[in-house]
Design a protein around this motif. Structure first.
Motif, mmCIF file in Angstrom:
data_model
loop_
_atom_site.group_PDB
_atom_site.id
_atom_site.type_symbol
_atom_site.label_atom_id
_atom_site.label_comp_id
_atom_site.label_asym_id
_atom_site.label_seq_id
_atom_site.Cartn_x
_atom_site.Cartn_y
_atom_site.Cartn_z
ATOM 1 N N ASP A 172 0.736 -1.501 -0.014
ATOM 2 C CA ASP A 172 -0.109 0.051 0.186
ATOM 3 C C ASP A 172 0.598 1.190 0.077
ATOM 4 O O ASP A 172 1.379 1.057 0.905
ATOM 5 C CB ASP A 172 -1.206 0.233 0.762
ATOM 6 C CG ASP A 172 -1.982 -1.440 1.593
ATOM 7 O OD1 ASP A 172 -2.292 -1.935 0.042
ATOM 8 O OD2 ASP A 172 -2.661 -0.882 1.944
ATOM 9 N N ARG A 174 0.580 5.455 0.121
ATOM 10 C CA ARG A 174 -0.079 6.390 0.526
ATOM 11 C C ARG A 174 1.144 7.908 -0.027
ATOM 12 O O ARG A 174 2.143 7.913 0.365
ATOM 13 C CB ARG A 174 0.225 6.756 2.005
ATOM 14 C CG ARG A 174 -0.644 8.038 2.695
ATOM 15 C CD ARG A 174 -0.535 8.330 4.110
ATOM 16 N NE ARG A 174 -0.625 6.684 5.088
ATOM 17 C CZ ARG A 174 -2.227 7.016 5.602
ATOM 18 N NH1 ARG A 174 -2.715 8.333 5.528
ATOM 19 N NH2 ARG A 174 -2.574 6.016 6.578
ATOM 20 N N ARG A 176 2.353 11.341 -0.714
ATOM 21 C CA ARG A 176 2.653 12.332 0.632
ATOM 22 C C ARG A 176 2.781 13.319 -0.347
ATOM 23 O O ARG A 176 2.601 13.811 -2.014
ATOM 24 C CB ARG A 176 4.252 12.151 0.337
ATOM 25 C CG ARG A 176 4.768 10.523 1.505
ATOM 26 C CD ARG A 176 5.750 10.982 1.751
ATOM 27 N NE ARG A 176 6.330 10.997 0.437
ATOM 28 C CZ ARG A 176 8.235 11.228 -0.033
ATOM 29 N NH1 ARG A 176 8.748 11.192 1.077
ATOM 30 N NH2 ARG A 176 8.620 11.239 -1.310
ATOM 31 N N TRP A 194 7.424 4.741 -7.050
ATOM 32 C CA TRP A 194 6.920 3.694 -6.460
ATOM 33 C C TRP A 194 6.833 2.054 -6.077
ATOM 34 O O TRP A 194 7.234 1.256 -5.913
ATOM 35 C CB TRP A 194 5.373 3.761 -6.447
ATOM 36 C CG TRP A 194 4.594 5.396 -5.709
ATOM 37 C CD1 TRP A 194 5.581 5.964 -4.775
ATOM 38 C CD2 TRP A 194 3.847 5.431 -5.607
ATOM 39 N NE1 TRP A 194 4.490 6.865 -3.796
ATOM 40 C CE2 TRP A 194 3.764 6.492 -4.687
ATOM 41 C CE3 TRP A 194 1.825 5.017 -5.416
ATOM 42 C CZ2 TRP A 194 2.690 7.928 -4.040
ATOM 43 C CZ3 TRP A 194 0.873 5.995 -4.957
ATOM 44 C CH2 TRP A 194 0.682 6.652 -4.640
ATOM 45 N N TYR A 233 -3.912 13.554 -4.386
ATOM 46 C CA TYR A 233 -3.840 13.379 -2.789
ATOM 47 C C TYR A 233 -5.009 14.402 -2.228
ATOM 48 O O TYR A 233 -5.536 15.363 -3.026
ATOM 49 C CB TYR A 233 -2.639 14.127 -2.480
ATOM 50 C CG TYR A 233 -2.223 15.013 -1.172
ATOM 51 C CD1 TYR A 233 -1.063 13.883 -0.421
ATOM 52 C CD2 TYR A 233 -2.479 15.905 -0.499
ATOM 53 C CE1 TYR A 233 -0.888 14.429 0.880
ATOM 54 C CE2 TYR A 233 -2.821 16.163 0.640
ATOM 55 C CZ TYR A 233 -1.409 15.595 1.393
ATOM 56 O OH TYR A 233 -1.318 15.816 2.667
ATOM 57 N N PRO A 234 -5.026 14.003 -0.541
ATOM 58 C CA PRO A 234 -4.518 12.282 -0.309
ATOM 59 C C PRO A 234 -4.883 10.792 -0.884
ATOM 60 O O PRO A 234 -6.244 11.220 -1.707
ATOM 61 C CB PRO A 234 -4.896 12.625 1.275
ATOM 62 C CG PRO A 234 -6.499 13.950 1.009
ATOM 63 C CD PRO A 234 -6.023 14.383 0.049
ATOM 64 N N ILE A 236 -4.357 6.903 -0.565
ATOM 65 C CA ILE A 236 -4.094 4.912 -0.376
ATOM 66 C C ILE A 236 -4.270 4.560 -1.798
ATOM 67 O O ILE A 236 -4.891 4.615 -1.557
ATOM 68 C CB ILE A 236 -3.891 4.887 0.682
ATOM 69 C CG1 ILE A 236 -3.835 5.706 2.586
ATOM 70 C CG2 ILE A 236 -3.354 3.582 0.900
ATOM 71 C CD1 ILE A 236 -3.774 4.939 3.558
ATOM 72 N N TYR A 237 -3.121 3.682 -2.378
ATOM 73 C CA TYR A 237 -3.408 3.337 -3.025
ATOM 74 C C TYR A 237 -2.400 1.753 -3.200
ATOM 75 O O TYR A 237 -1.845 1.317 -2.395
ATOM 76 C CB TYR A 237 -2.636 3.956 -4.844
ATOM 77 C CG TYR A 237 -3.120 4.965 -5.230
ATOM 78 C CD1 TYR A 237 -4.401 5.700 -5.686
ATOM 79 C CD2 TYR A 237 -2.622 6.148 -4.083
ATOM 80 C CE1 TYR A 237 -4.759 6.112 -5.990
ATOM 81 C CE2 TYR A 237 -3.664 7.638 -4.515
ATOM 82 C CZ TYR A 237 -4.713 7.366 -5.598
ATOM 83 O OH TYR A 237 -5.318 8.870 -5.931
ATOM 84 N N ASP A 259 -6.147 1.219 -7.692
ATOM 85 C CA ASP A 259 -7.640 3.208 -6.903
ATOM 86 C C ASP A 259 -8.505 1.766 -6.947
ATOM 87 O O ASP A 259 -9.579 1.452 -7.230
ATOM 88 C CB ASP A 259 -7.656 4.354 -8.106
ATOM 89 C CG ASP A 259 -8.622 5.162 -6.637
ATOM 90 O OD1 ASP A 259 -8.815 4.749 -5.601
ATOM 91 O OD2 ASP A 259 -9.137 6.353 -7.037
#
Length: 296
Positions: A172, A174, A176, A194, A233-234, A236-237, A259
């Motif tokens: 996961d 997140r 920033r 990533w 943003y924001p 979590i992917y 997503d």
């Protein structure tokens, strides 16, 4: 797939219409004490932005006033030899292909006259919502940058790669705030990092999460990324990883960024599945990676 630039042993700096001097920074180094793959993606971005600023005035003001709208659709980097922080490099850049709504850059990194890395990226012209035909002004501006090197091709996009559950390993990510660029979405270099983080997490999982992270020699030598949609943003992917093929010395990975269940990007990477351990004896991961096969 057409031949890559790295397969041409006689490639020289003079083959490129633009050469940009680029100093390596300490921040470009990865744990192997070599220039990281994500740093090279940043180098290519720096070269691309510099060329577009000079070629057709694609500075920030031009982008905000909608005179030039370019989005990165894909990027590829291939490391051919170790790049250290000592000394300076030259980045060759040229346009290898011009399509209806997009065009492709080819890159080469030279240490002196030695080719040490290659790359490629595809930029898409948009009307703000969807791909739009390249203007005559942009086409004319690209002509002096043309280079006789074919595109190497993007990562394969098949229906299986759009299915989240086909990738056995999950990490996961997140977002920033510092991942964002001037377009207010996650920058392409951050997204490339990533995928590298996801591979490192897989290696660490197989190795038992060693202090200091996985072995240096397991970092991929090639990384190809295709961007399907913006990342905001924001949020979590889910980044998913699968092992596509295991050869005698190398392993090929496929990665997908999701997503929820919607695929918004994917990547391919290739590197060694063995590396020298702390005691000098090789650590081999081929058998340990087998359970993470991609479910094609």
């Amino acid at each position: 797939m057409t031949a890559s630039l790295s397969s041409q042993s006689n490639v020289e700096p003079a083959a490129f219409p633009v050469l940009i001097e680029h100093e390596a920074r300490y921040a470009d180094l990865d744990p192997s004490r070599r220039i990281g793959r994500d740093a090279l993606v940043r180098w290519f971005e720096d070269a691309r932005v510099a060329v577009e600023r000079e070629t057709f005035g694609a500075d920030l003001v031009a982008r905000l006033q909608s005179r030039v709208r370019l989005l990165l659709a894909a990027v590829r980097v291939e490391v051919l030899a170790p790049l250290t922080v000592a000394g300076s490099y030259r980045i060759g850049i040229g346009v290898s292909q011009v399509g209806t709504t997009s065009f492709t850059y080819r890159y080469a990194v030279f240490a002196g006259d030695d080719l040490v890395a290659t790359g490629e990226s595809t930029s898409v012209h948009t009307d703000g919502e969807r791909p739009a035909p390249l203007t005559d002004e942009v086409r004319a501006s690209l002509e002096p940058l043309r280079i006789g090197v074919p595109a190497s091709g993007r990562p394969e996009r098949g229906e299986a790669r759009l299915v989240r559950e086909n990738y056995p390993f999950r990490w996961d990510a997140r977002v920033r705030f510092t991942d964002l660029d001037t377009n207010r979405h996650v920058n392409n270099v951050a997204l490339a990092a990533w995928y590298l983080d996801g591979l490192a997490e897989l290696h660490a999982d197989v190795l038992g999460y060693p202090v200091g992270g996985p072995l240096d020699g397991l970092s991929p030598s090639t990384l190809s990324v295709q961007y399907l949609d913006e990342v905001h943003y924001p949020g979590i992917y889910q980044l998913r990883v699968g092992v596509e093929d295991i050869g005698e010395d190398t392993v090929r990975y496929v990665c997908g960024l999701f997503d929820e269940r919607r695929c918004i990007g994917f990547a391919e990477a290739e590197g060694f599945h063995h590396a020298p351990g702390e005691g000098g004896d090789p650590v081999r991961l081929a058998e340990a990676l087998a359970p993470f096969r991609f479910k094609a």
